[in-house]
Motif scaffolding. Structure first.
Motif, PDB file in Angstrom:
ATOM      1  N   ARG A 153      45.892  12.201  38.172  1.00 52.72           N
ATOM      2  CA  ARG A 153      46.816  11.973  37.052  1.00 52.72           C
ATOM      3  C   ARG A 153      46.892  10.481  36.708  1.00 52.72           C
ATOM      4  O   ARG A 153      46.964  10.114  35.535  1.00 52.72           O
ATOM      5  N   VAL A 154      46.921   9.639  37.735  1.00 50.21           N
ATOM      6  CA  VAL A 154      46.919   8.193  37.478  1.00 50.21           C
ATOM      7  C   VAL A 154      45.674   7.824  36.671  1.00 50.21           C
ATOM      8  O   VAL A 154      45.757   7.119  35.662  1.00 50.21           O
ATOM      9  N   MET A 155      44.524   8.322  37.111  1.00 50.78           N
ATOM     10  CA  MET A 155      43.274   8.060  36.406  1.00 50.78           C
ATOM     11  C   MET A 155      43.323   8.622  34.989  1.00 50.78           C
ATOM     12  O   MET A 155      42.853   8.001  34.034  1.00 50.78           O
ATOM     13  N   GLN A 156      43.921   9.784  34.847  1.00 50.71           N
ATOM     14  CA  GLN A 156      44.043  10.413  33.528  1.00 50.71           C
ATOM     15  C   GLN A 156      44.857   9.539  32.580  1.00 50.71           C
ATOM     16  O   GLN A 156      44.563   9.450  31.387  1.00 50.71           O
ATOM     17  N   LEU A 171      54.403  10.407  47.238  1.00 48.84           N
ATOM     18  CA  LEU A 171      53.388   9.361  47.234  1.00 48.84           C
ATOM     19  C   LEU A 171      52.647   9.378  45.909  1.00 48.84           C
ATOM     20  O   LEU A 171      52.030  10.372  45.542  1.00 48.84           O
ATOM     21  N   VAL A 172      52.701   8.266  45.181  1.00 42.25           N
ATOM     22  CA  VAL A 172      51.963   8.123  43.932  1.00 42.25           C
ATOM     23  C   VAL A 172      50.801   7.175  44.204  1.00 42.25           C
ATOM     24  O   VAL A 172      50.897   5.968  44.012  1.00 42.25           O
ATOM     25  N   SER A 173      49.717   7.736  44.690  1.00 46.59           N
ATOM     26  CA  SER A 173      48.555   6.927  45.043  1.00 46.59           C
ATOM     27  C   SER A 173      47.591   6.857  43.870  1.00 46.59           C
ATOM     28  O   SER A 173      47.420   7.836  43.139  1.00 46.59           O
ATOM     29  N   ASP A 174      46.951   5.687  43.704  1.00 43.31           N
ATOM     30  CA  ASP A 174      45.921   5.596  42.684  1.00 43.31           C
ATOM     31  C   ASP A 174      44.531   5.784  43.280  1.00 43.31           C
ATOM     32  O   ASP A 174      43.531   5.529  42.617  1.00 43.31           O
ATOM     33  N   THR A 175      44.472   6.239  44.534  1.00 43.85           N
ATOM     34  CA  THR A 175      43.193   6.521  45.161  1.00 43.85           C
ATOM     35  C   THR A 175      43.274   7.767  46.019  1.00 43.85           C
ATOM     36  O   THR A 175      44.298   8.029  46.658  1.00 43.85           O
ATOM     37  N   ALA A 176      42.190   8.544  45.997  1.00 39.55           N
ATOM     38  CA  ALA A 176      42.006   9.668  46.914  1.00 39.55           C
ATOM     39  C   ALA A 176      40.724   9.361  47.671  1.00 39.55           C
ATOM     40  O   ALA A 176      39.637   9.768  47.281  1.00 39.55           O
ATOM     41  N   ASP A 177      40.853   8.577  48.733  1.00 39.28           N
ATOM     42  CA  ASP A 177      39.674   8.013  49.384  1.00 39.28           C
ATOM     43  C   ASP A 177      39.257   8.727  50.655  1.00 39.28           C
ATOM     44  O   ASP A 177      38.343   8.277  51.356  1.00 39.28           O
TER      45      ASP A 177
END
Length: 388
Positions: free
Chosen positions: A203-206, A185-191
């Protein structure tokens, strides 16, 4: 309803955000992509006159890596980082950026399956990363994602999984299916707290910090931004920018722009903790229609953002049109509504004398805006620009 909310949580000494060298690894891996090149920083003096400020600088992500969005940096980088780790373990050696597109890594990556949820752009980026290394990819799209945006993702070789409901429903379905099948899973959120140990949202945010470094490299000595208007969905881009531009005495005022029907960061700042907002009417800022903030992003923004601004859909046409049909001397920029949302926020402040005073947006101000995406739906773009 458009609302400016001054952030009561901002601290004089913020907690650490992403590190000063957070861009280094993404920049190194992305350099392996044939399509990677820095995007332009555009000066728009005509727009500055319209807004009543000294300068307007626009970072134009509309052609980023042929994918049309800043999301290319985060999604592609996250996939490449996983492929490098898995290939390194399988091959028993270090993997250089140049190795990533070689046969040995592709042989390992062919057994990997990446999945993600998306409003369109993140899925396109993850699919492109998977295609680059020869992996499988499935992208979960909620009911509001247009067929044209889905086709952009299919052209990158990904399978589309349609999910009833909102973006957040597609996030949950992708998580469940990844857990059940062993997909990555390559999620752009950890909610949710349960996502705290997943390194990929960070990492996406990075990956987005590459944008900040490209901007820094192109600023002239007299172009210190005084204001950064940056749009947000779950907050990843905004947090990356706030990490690199905020937290210092000479930092620009950071104003986070969200749709008024999905202003989860504003409401979180109001509540003093990450907060989910109810699902409301669909918004033209479709790529920003997120109901829960990413927890690592909000942790950065609560300390560094000066204000949160929710904008009504009615401002979208003026923002898109101001870029598409520019003032004399300015270059035209083709942007979708979400891509122009930062400008929509600046327009809202420019038209309100009290907000101008509260934010210090005067005739000497230098505004930094990010056009986060190009045109992803031609019909919608024509309606916004020409009313057709």
């Amino acid at each position: 309803m458009t609302e400016l909310f001054l952030n009561p949580l901002k601290t004089a000494e913020p907690q650490p955000g992403l590190s000063a060298d957070a861009h280094a690894e993404p920049a190194a891996l992305l350099a392996a992509c044939p399509a990677y090149a820095p995007t332009p920083l555009v000066r728009l003096p005509g727009l500055a006159r319209k807004l009543g400020v000294g300068r307007v600088l626009v970072k134009d992500e509309s052609k980023r890596m042929g994918l049309g969005s800043f999301k290319a940096l985060g999604g592609v980088y996250a996939v490449l980082s996983v492929a490098r780790e898995r290939a390194g373990a399988a091959l028993g050696r270090s993997i250089t950026p140049a190795d990533l597109i070689g046969d040995a890594v592709r042989g390992v990556a062919s057994g990997l399956h990446f999945v993600c949820a998306s409003d369109g752009n993140h899925g396109r980026a993850v699919a492109a990363g998977a295609r680059l290394v020869g992996a499988r990819c499935s992208v979960y799209l909620h009911a509001g994602v247009t067929g044209e945006r889905a086709d952009h993702i299919r052209r990158q070789g990904a399978a589309i999984v349609r999910v009833d409901g909102s973006y957040d429903d597609s996030v949950e379905q992708a998580r469940r299916d990844a857990a059940a099948t062993g997909a990555i899973l390559v999620s752009d959120t950890a909610d949710t707290p349960e996502c705290a140990d997943d390194p990929l949202p960070v990492r996406v945010m990075q990956g987005y910090t590459v944008i900040a470094e490209e901007i820094r490299a192109r600023l002239s000595p007299d172009e210190r931004p005084t204001h950064l208007f940056v749009q947000a969905g779950v907050g990843g881009l905004a947090a990356a920018m706030a990490s690199r531009f905020g937290g210092t005495p000479d930092a620009p005022r950071i104003i986070i722009v969200e749709p008024d029907s999905a202003d989860c960061l504003l409401e979180s700042a109001r509540a003093g903790a990450a907060t989910e907002v109810p699902h409301g009417a669909a918004t033209i800022y479709a790529m920003l229609e997120c109901l829960r903030p990413s927890l690592p992003a909000f942790a950065i923004l609560k300390d560094r953002a000066d204000a949160f601004l929710s904008v009504a859909d009615g401002l979208a046409a003026d923002a898109v049109r101001s870029l598409a049909i520019p003032a004399e001397g300015d270059s035209a920029i083709r942007a979708g509504a979400s891509g122009a949302a930062g400008l929509a926020g600046a327009l809202a402040v420019a038209e309100n004398a009290e907000w101008r005073m509260q934010t210090g947006m005067d005739s000497n101000a230098t505004l930094l805006l990010i056009v986060t995406e190009g045109v992803t739906d031609e019909g919608e773009y024509r309606r916004l620009v020409y009313g057709a």
